[in-house]
Design an enzyme around this catalytic site. Structure first.
Site, PDB file in Angstrom:
ATOM      1  N   GLU A 197     -11.166 -10.794  -4.610  1.00 16.64           N
ATOM      2  CA  GLU A 197      -9.732 -10.699  -4.338  1.00 16.64           C
ATOM      3  C   GLU A 197      -9.222 -11.870  -3.504  1.00 16.64           C
ATOM      4  OE1 GLU A 197      -8.918  -6.901  -2.509  1.00 16.64           O
ATOM      5  OE2 GLU A 197     -10.648  -7.026  -1.204  1.00 16.64           O
TER       6      GLU A 197
ATOM      7  N   HIS B 266       0.811  -1.218   0.000  1.00 16.21           N
ATOM      8  CA  HIS B 266       0.000   0.000   0.000  1.00 16.21           C
ATOM      9  C   HIS B 266       0.843   1.265   0.000  1.00 16.21           C
ATOM     10  CE1 HIS B 266      -3.254  -2.839   0.606  1.00 16.21           C
ATOM     11  NE2 HIS B 266      -3.922  -1.930  -0.078  1.00 16.21           N
TER      12      HIS B 266
ATOM     13  N   CYS C 174      -9.736  -3.314 -10.429  1.00 15.28           N
ATOM     14  CA  CYS C 174      -9.244  -2.095  -9.769  1.00 15.28           C
ATOM     15  C   CYS C 174      -7.886  -2.305  -9.105  1.00 15.28           C
ATOM     16  CB  CYS C 174     -10.257  -1.569  -8.762  1.00 15.28           C
ATOM     17  SG  CYS C 174     -10.539  -2.699  -7.396  1.00 15.28           S
TER      18      CYS C 174
ATOM     19  N   ASP D 141      -4.582  -8.316  -4.279  1.00 16.41           N
ATOM     20  CA  ASP D 141      -4.769  -9.380  -3.288  1.00 16.41           C
ATOM     21  C   ASP D 141      -5.016 -10.723  -3.956  1.00 16.41           C
ATOM     22  OD1 ASP D 141      -4.422  -8.321  -0.682  1.00 16.41           O
ATOM     23  OD2 ASP D 141      -6.184  -7.084  -1.012  1.00 16.41           O
TER      24      ASP D 141
END
Ligand code: PEP
Ligand code: MG
Length: 582
Positions: free
Chosen positions: A449, A207, A520, A473
């Protein structure tokens, strides 16, 4: 002497500038620039903390029992000596006055300088004094913690380069070098003026890297010992395309990279012209290009590159780095409403909180579980904290009265989680009705995910209006590779046949049932993946605004008629990467 350090490329482009080292410390330290008129107050904050520690140690000394070990008394003497060392205090004040570093940053910057000197010492006794110094600094930092000013700070304006002591030119770019930065820290730096950054640790889809990519500056992560090898103010080049940092470059290397940098700027200028061009393939297929955002203000970036909506608003960034004080319903409502209004009638997909793993709620309270990515994360956390979840759902439903909102739920895997989530949404709506508060309709989406979700698509499509594939993920969980761990980054393969199979099946099943499917994860914003995703039937991509125009360029050149058959051959291959390389 010139040398280079290799890591993982995160965000494209070349940055050339002076290194600003964000020192590592066992105590988490805020790093920010202060305004010149805050210098006095900042020095005072430091003085108060230092005096408090001196008092504390002197009290300890005075109350020490007679039979206390002599080493303890000696240690206290050394610590007091360090604290009262005026030369040391002077050097720390210099970081504040000349660089406009906040007091904590100044303290750890000087610590870093001294630690290097200690490490170079021959005498083992003196070398060991390093630990004393670290302990003293830690004590002072802990004292300052309560009195710290917020991390959010105004960025240094370019004219400040002089004040920062970085040479004669008005615009020497600054490159951030750190051991690690939390996503919340990164978000703070987003407001700043760094031209590039490098961290020792981290994977490409960690992240921290994702926030860095949203800053649209050249970045390298996983550069191992960069923060040890680079010194404050070193000239460095960041090659975000190759994932390399060059330290102390020779004039020839500088000239070469300067040329590359200008080429990159020209290319950006060319891409900017595509902003208002509809994303349609050569054979007339319309493609939806959406933006991923972390905060409401990012909607301006999204509109700036012609995004037709927000495909992923990572709401957790509203919750991070607040030392346990979570945003209440009104604060959340204001943020979601700002994002919805910011998009001026275009749809906004708000994802419910995805906290946990490499996105801790509070940096200071790291998850101590062995496998945080497999633990209480995302929807699991929300369902375990029903009051918090209901607050968020009410805020989102209220924001939906101001525009088109899609509500997206992360990390679902079980039918029971789906059922509970839907019940919570109904309950939040009922609570608003009971209060007589206005709310709006939302379409409901699930993130795919977890491999278990990708293998239970009918269950998901029965309950949701749309799906959004979180490839970051999905890859992590399919291949059992920690996305934030640079030591296994070479195995984090977005083209693994198993990953492609799950992705292809999700896109195909959505199309069969007439329900929209978007991607996404970072894969959607990778222009080298665009043709393959189009070939697999994807028509909705959500990515950082900085990637949208490069992906659009690929779409404008693509012919999906031809790509469909080719994508099938990639899907059937044991080594898809080889087919993509040609
Ligand atoms: C993903 O997993 O691909 C995703 C978009 O969610 P995040 O990166 O926030 O985990
Ligand atoms: Mg995810």
């Amino acid at each position: 002497m010139t040398f280079s350090i290799h890591g993982l490329p995160v965000a494209r482009g070349i940055a050339i500038g002076r290194a600003v080292l964000v020192a590592s410390s066992r105590v988490d330290v805020a790093h920010y620039f202060i305004e010149p008129d805050q210098i006095k107050a900042e020095i005072e904050r430091l003085r108060v903390a230092r005096n408090a520690v001196i008092d504390e140690l002197q009290r300890l000394q005075a109350t020490m029992p007679r039979d206390a070990p002599p080493e303890l008394a000696a240690m206290l003497d050394v610590h007091l000596m360090l604290l009262q060392d005026e030369a040391l205090a002077y050097e720390i004040r210099r970081w504040i006055k000349e660089r406009l570093y906040n007091a904590e940053w100044a303290l750890v910057s000087q610590l870093e300088v001294l630690v290097r000197q200690f490490d170079e010492m021959e005498d083992p006794y003196l070398r060991e004094r390093k630990a004393d110094l670290e302990q003293v600094v830690e004590r002072v930092l802990l004292h300052m913690k309560g009195a710290a000013t917020p991390v959010a700070a105004p960025p240094p304006r370019p004219a400040r380069q002089h004040e920062l002591g970085l040479g004669d030119t008005q615009d020497v770019p600054l490159v951030l070098v750190a051991h690690d930065l939390s996503p919340a820290d990164m978000l703070q730096f987003k407001k700043s003026v760094f031209a590039g950054f490098v961290t020792d640790v981290g994977g490409k889809t960690s992240h921290t890297a994702i926030v860095a990519r949203s800053m649209d500056i050249p970045a390298v992560v996983g550069a191992r010992s960069a923060s040890h090898l680079v010194r404050q103010d070193d000239w460095v080049i960041i090659d975000g395309d190759a994932g390399v940092m060059i330290v102390d470059p020779s004039p020839i290397i500088l000239a070469e990279y300067g040329f590359k940098q200008r080429q990159g700027e020209l290319e950006r200028g060319r891409l900017a012209r595509l902003k208002n061009t509809p994303a349609v393939t050569l054979d007339g297929q319309r493609v939806e290009l959406l933006a991923n955002i972390e905060q409401p203000a990012d909607t301006a970036l999204a509109l700036g590159v012609g995004a037709v909506g927000v495909g992923l608003f990572r709401s957790e960034f509203l919750f991070m780095g607040r030392e346990g004080k979570l945003p209440d319903e009104e604060e959340q409502y204001a943020a979601y409403r700002a994002a919805v209004e910011g998009m001026m009638g275009l749809p906004v997909t708000i994802r419910t909180i995805d906290i946990g793993a490499d996105k801790p709620l509070d940096d200071r309270r790291a998850d101590t579980h062995l496998n945080p990515a497999l633990g209480l994360r995302a929807i699991r956390w929300s369902l375990a904290e029903p009051a918090m979840f209901l607050t968020q759902l009410r805020a989102i439903l209220r924001a939906a009265a101001h525009g088109r909102v899609h509500l997206l739920v992360p990390m679902l895997a079980h039918a029971s989680e789906i059922r509970q989530t839907l019940e919570m949404i109904d309950k939040a709506r009922a609570q608003l009705d009971q209060r007589g508060q206005v709310h709006g309709p939302v379409t409901l989406g699930a993130m795919i995910e977890v491999p278990a979700a990708a293998l239970s698509l009918r269950l998901f499509l029965r309950h949701f209006d749309f799906l959004s594939v979180g490839t970051n993920d999905l890859i992590q969980y399919t291949l059992a590779i920690d996305r934030a761990d640079e030591s296994v980054a070479h195995l984090y393969d977005q083209l693994h046949p198993a990953v492609l199979r799950l992705l292809a099946d999700t896109i195909a099943e959505g199309a069969r049932q007439g329900k929209p499917v978007s991607v996404c994860g970072e894969m959607a914003g990778d222009p080298t993946m665009t043709r393959l995703l189009l070939g697999l039937g994807l028509r909705s991509f959500s990515m950082h605004p900085s990637q949208i125009l490069a992906v659009k360029q690929e779409i404008l050149r693509a012919d999906t008629d031809k790509l469909t058959a080719w994508a099938q051959s990639v899907l059937d291959s044991d080594e898809p990467a080889a087919l993509l390389a040609v």
